[in-house]
Design a protein around this motif. Structure first.
Motif, mmCIF file in Angstrom:
data_model
loop_
_atom_site.group_PDB
_atom_site.id
_atom_site.type_symbol
_atom_site.label_atom_id
_atom_site.label_comp_id
_atom_site.label_asym_id
_atom_site.label_seq_id
_atom_site.Cartn_x
_atom_site.Cartn_y
_atom_site.Cartn_z
ATOM 1 N N SER A 570 0.829 -1.212 0.000
ATOM 2 C CA SER A 570 0.000 0.000 0.000
ATOM 3 C C SER A 570 0.863 1.261 0.000
ATOM 4 C CB SER A 570 -0.956 -0.004 1.187
ATOM 5 O OG SER A 570 -0.252 -0.126 2.402
ATOM 6 N N LEU A 574 0.732 4.104 -2.824
ATOM 7 C CA LEU A 574 0.407 5.468 -2.414
ATOM 8 C C LEU A 574 1.434 6.466 -2.933
ATOM 9 C CD1 LEU A 574 -1.485 7.265 -0.656
ATOM 10 C CD2 LEU A 574 0.070 6.832 1.248
ATOM 11 N N MET A 578 -1.245 8.497 -9.211
ATOM 12 C CA MET A 578 -2.525 7.936 -9.647
ATOM 13 C C MET A 578 -2.737 8.224 -11.131
ATOM 14 S SD MET A 578 -6.305 8.741 -8.120
ATOM 15 C CE MET A 578 -5.827 8.016 -6.554
ATOM 16 N N MET A 608 -9.121 1.432 3.213
ATOM 17 C CA MET A 608 -8.730 2.829 2.996
ATOM 18 C C MET A 608 -9.353 3.684 4.080
ATOM 19 S SD MET A 608 -8.878 3.414 -1.106
ATOM 20 C CE MET A 608 -8.320 2.116 -2.243
ATOM 21 N N TYR A 627 -7.531 4.816 -6.290
ATOM 22 C CA TYR A 627 -6.636 3.885 -5.598
ATOM 23 C C TYR A 627 -7.096 2.438 -5.757
ATOM 24 C CZ TYR A 627 -3.840 7.568 -3.487
ATOM 25 O OH TYR A 627 -2.977 8.632 -3.295
ATOM 26 N N PRO A 631 -4.087 2.786 -9.632
ATOM 27 C CA PRO A 631 -2.818 3.073 -8.947
ATOM 28 C C PRO A 631 -1.697 3.159 -9.976
ATOM 29 C CG PRO A 631 -3.379 0.767 -8.684
ATOM 30 C CD PRO A 631 -4.557 1.405 -9.355
#
Length: 935
Positions: A570, A574, A578, A608, A627, A631
């Motif tokens: 993750s 992150l 995006m 999330m 997300y 991603p």
């Protein structure tokens, strides 16, 4: 004659316009009409503000305009000692009565009842209920007692010495040792260099009673004190009570002058290049000290502070952008102007270099970027983003003006008293932002840095691990970099990928079913893709929405060999950005937007968490959707993430707290490979493709997630967004579960001693673990209550009676995955020679609880505190978001959330006895002790 008259008229008009313009520019900032300010004849100042968030609560402060700089050489550390003694007996509250009374009223020691001592002030903090007139009156009596009626009984002074020494001991380590060396260099010639508030162990141990009380007599006097009350109170009645309590305090006779200390200017550059065996990072700090800019008194002064704030935002963004490149010499860099210490502000530069060899390059990069701004300034797009962010920030404060917590409003009143900060009120400040932000030009912001960067009043401090000693820059080389002419630099280019957040607009789905939980005002929607959405509209805040997504699976579905990739998946997603936007472009795109979304993955689930305002909710939904389906994989940012991990681990084995924490975690994880401390070798095994694919797998089935939204929306307003961005998520129609990978607590008795560190201090952790019966909310609640009550008792025994600790923590609870189990942990720090004694006292209390249960007085305190806590938690979006998510996700009736106030009151003495015997199983106990290394 006519021409002369016309010229005279024109001149008069110009003079009038100039005068008007000057009047507008320098208009004095008003005091908010919401604040009542008064001054008693003895010199004490008071502030009162009515505020109903939270309802039936008030924040009280006694502010003393005196701190450690006022100590004599014999009083070093005694300003802080006086603060401690205020909690150890006053005229109206004997030893422990003060804390007892407040805890029985639901006041939490440490959270609602506290104090701090700084260089220039001492502040006493108290939050109390106001729906009990008796408690509220007594709270003001407590403030009065602190102001002039502290007992200073010799027996209590001597007992408190040990507590303060333990607080001093907790603060010892690499940071303290390094600070002891560079403070006298950086602050040479000032009182601040030799008056750290904590003082010295020698003086704490030996200071005479009269030396301590003389500080109190000299400086705790009404002309140096302010009483501040913000909360759900009657202003007129509160003012009457303040006068009743504080007007009778006599004015000081022949008071000592309250000297304001300064930091002398210096022409030379002060340099400290230091190492320590336990220092974890390579840190560079550069300070250009400046005469303090007084707090803004006029609109033009307020405007100038906005300009400085914009500069800081833009400078930080540039350095963040550099840090997000694999070839950057530092992990983190900052450059900003702000308050420093004493009578000085500072333009400060900071960097955490990747290695000792990167320190020189870090200094050069910081200096170069500031010089680039000096030569060319910022660009308009940077200013536009900073203006958007500033406007969004102040707008949010304005919207929440009648829902702002009293503790937040109170801080500016403290600063008004100590620093004369203006308090015009958020309505007025919002108007100033609206008025001034559109008028601020690049030229204004760009002109600032030339005033701040200079060769005088300059200091550079480098702190690094001992093992980097041979790689460190010399003082001469550091000065050469600071003084080196950089010539004409290349202009900054504000690069940014453009385009929508989402590469493809989603095709909306539908809401196929609806369920109501009427008693809690909550609705549950089932969507066409199988996802469930829980919604609770509230008015707790004016413009705040908290949301989450959760589903089963997590890292448990991957092999031990894949655990490193799964546990960091993750984070890697992150930081990738995006769709078509890399992380830098995404951050720039989000300027001025008040929303956040972050994915995460734990052992048995993934999900999330996010928050938003109503205005930015669609943007938040786009991030949420993105997300899941868009991603972005970024090899450059992957390298940055790896570098960050490597730097964090490079010197971790030298840090006593890290070594101890890793040992405890590994042993209590029963030496499972997933609980093994992360190593540099493990970080090297991270694979971008594998981690990214794991992330996509875990978030590929949006239909299995439960989404929870709590905040100031309406069902009609959020319905189209849910259908467009959640019902449209891809779905396999299946529900994943989690896998039992064998994580268990160890069995039997464990005794583990870790020897690490130079300081004479120890850390103790005791754990009681085991399997439990089926999980239920009441057991979970009551284990927490047992821990809270035992913590109160251990504080009395270990701190107040034995003087052996500064604080003690007791926490515990039940878990359901992978099996029903429990864990209770007790932690404290102390002197190495006191470890066995304090563990013995702890075990005595546990055995006493097994035989007799918790004392009724402490049960009363826990019930009062938790009942009061629930009164405010029930009006928090975050509380309802979590409780609703957990109840519905785990197939429990969410309407039972309302039963919490009744459940809190079910705890009894007999029940605590049963719980203690059930969960404090000494046959399954682990004891860990951290001691200093053998000399």
């Amino acid at each position: 004659m006519q021409r002369t008259k016309m010229l005279f008229v024109l001149l008069l008009v110009v003079v009038q316009l100039t005068a008007q313009n000057k009047t507008v520019k320098d208009k004095v900032l008003p005091v908010s009409p919401e604040v009542k300010i008064g001054k008693l004849s003895n010199g004490l100042t008071y502030y009162i503000r009515k505020n109903q968030e939270p309802k039936n609560r008030a924040e009280l402060r006694l502010v003393v305009n005196a701190g450690s700089t006022l100590e004599s050489d014999k009083q070093v550390g005694l300003a802080h000692f006086v603060e401690h003694m205020c909690f150890n007996g006053t005229r109206h509250f004997k030893k422990q009565e003060l804390v007892d009374f407040l805890e029985k009223s639901g006041v939490n020691f440490g959270a609602d009842l506290n104090a701090y001592t700084s260089f220039d002030e001492t502040v006493y903090e108290l939050q109390v209920p106001t729906d009990s007139p008796t408690v509220y009156r007594q709270a003001l009596q407590i403030l009065e007692d602190w102001a002039h009626l502290v007992s200073f009984e010799p027996v209590e002074i001597d007992k408190e010495r040990g507590v303060i020494v333990e607080e001093w001991r907790l603060g010892r380590g690499a940071d303290a040792r390094l600070r002891d060396k560079y403070f006298p260099v950086m602050l040479k010639g000032s009182q601040y260099a030799k008056r750290l508030p904590i003082g010295t162990k020698e003086n704490i141990d030996t200071a005479h009673y009269n030396t301590l009380t003389s500080f109190y007599k000299d400086w705790y006097r009404p002309d140096l004190q302010a009483v501040i009350v913000v909360g759900d109170v009657d202003v007129a009645e509160t003012e009457r009570m303040i006068k009743e309590h504080f007007a009778k305090i006599p004015r000081a006779v022949n008071p000592k002058p309250r000297k304001k200390f300064s930091i002398p200017s210096h022409t030379e550059t002060r340099v400290s290049i230091l190492t320590d065996p336990e220092q974890p990072y390579n840190v560079v700090q550069i300070y250009y000290t400046q005469p303090e800019i007084p707090a803004a008194k006029t609109e033009s002064g307020y405007r100038a502070s906005i300009v400085r704030g914009l500069f800081n935002q833009m400078m930080s963004s540039r350095l963040d952008e550099i840090a997000q490149k694999p070839d950057a010499p530092f992990l983190f860099g900052s450059s900003s102007y702000g308050s420093f210490i004493g009578d000085k502000d500072a333009f400060s530069l900071l960097a955490v270099a990747k290695t000792g060899k990167d320190i020189a390059a870090s200094i050069e990069t910081l200096v170069t970027e500031n010089e680039r701004v000096r030569q060319y300034g910022f660009v308009q797009s940077e200013l536009d983003r900073a203006v958007k962010s500033s406007m969004s920030y102040i707008e949010n404060l304005y919207k929440e003006r009648n829902k702002t917590k009293s503790a937040e409003l109170l801080q500016e009143l403290v600063r008004n008293y100590l620093k004369q900060e203006s308090i015009p009120g958020i309505e007025y400040e919002y108007g100033l932002y609206q008025k001034f932000l559109p008028t601020i030009t690049l030229q204004e912001v760009n002109s600032l840095i030339s005033r701040w960067i200079k060769k005088t009043d300059r200091s550079i401090i480098v702190t690094a691990p001992e093992k980097e000693k041979n790689n460190l820059i010399s003082s001469t080389a550091a000065l050469d970099i600071l003084n080196k002419p950089l010539g004409s630099l290349k202009k900054y280019e504000d690069k940014m990928a453009t385009g929508p957040l989402l590469p493809v607009s989603p095709i909306p789905g539908k809401i196929t079913a609806e369920k109501q939980y009427e008693s809690i005002g909550t609705t549950e929607w089932t969507l066409s893709n199988g996802a469930h959405v829980v919604l609770k509209p509230t008015t707790f805040k004016n413009d705040d929405i908290q949301f989450s997504a959760i589903s089963w699976g997590g890292t448990s579905l991957y092999s031990d060999a894949d655990y490193m990739n799964a546990s960091n998946a993750s984070l890697i997603a992150l930081t990738g950005g995006m769709g078509n936007l890399d992380i830098q472009s995404l951050q720039k795109e989000m300027a001025g937007k008040n929303c956040t979304v972050a994915p995460s993955m734990s052992n048995y689930m993934q999900g999330m968490n996010g928050s938003s305002t109503m205005k930015d909710l669609e943007t938040a939904m786009q991030l949420l959707y993105g997300y899941f389906v868009a991603p972005r994989k970024d090899s450059s940012m992957f390298k940055v993430v790896q570098q960050q991990m490597q730097v964090q681990l490079a010197n971790k084995d030298k840090n006593p707290a890290s070594v101890f924490g890793d040992t405890v975690g590994y042993v209590m994880g029963n030496y499972h490979p997933r609980r093994k401390p992360v190593t540099l070798e493990a970080v090297k095994q991270l694979e971008l493709d594998r981690a990214f694919n794991i992330y996509k797998e875990r978030f590929s089935n949006g239909g299995q997630f439960l989404f929870t939204f709590v905040g100031n929306f309406t069902l009609d307003s959020i319905r189209p967004l849910v259908e467009k961005y959640i019902a449209s998520l891809p779905s396999t129609g299946k529900q994943d579960s989690w896998k039992d990978v064998g994580l268990r607590y160890p069995q039997g008795v464990i005794n583990k001693v870790v020897k690490k560190g130079k300081e004479s201090k120890a850390s103790v952790r005791l754990y009681f673990t085991g399997n439990s019966a089926a999980f239920n909310d009441l057991d979970e609640l009551q284990i927490g209550q047992l821990c809270k009550a035992l913590g109160i008792r251990l504080r009395e025994v270990l701190r107040e009676d034995a003087g052996g600790v500064y604080g003690v923590s007791v926490s515990g609870g039940l878990s359901r995955e992978p099996v029903n189990n429990y864990s209770i942990g007790i932690q404290f720090g102390c002197a190495p020679e006191n470890v066995d004694k304090l563990i013995g006292l702890t075990m005595d209390e546990i055995n006493h609880t097994k035989s007799n249960g918790i004392a009724p007085v402490n049960i009363e305190k826990v019930i009062a505190e938790q009942t009061r806590g629930l009164e405010t938690e029930f009006k928090e979006n975050s509380y309802w978001r979590y409780k609703l998510e957990q109840h519905i996700f785990r197939k429990q009736n969410p309407e039972k959330i309302l039963e919490a106030p009744q459940l809190v009151k079910k705890i009894t003495v007999e029940r605590t006895k049963e719980l203690a015997n059930q969960y404090f199983n000494e046959a399954n106990m682990a004891k860990f002790v951290l001691l200093p290394e053998d000399k």
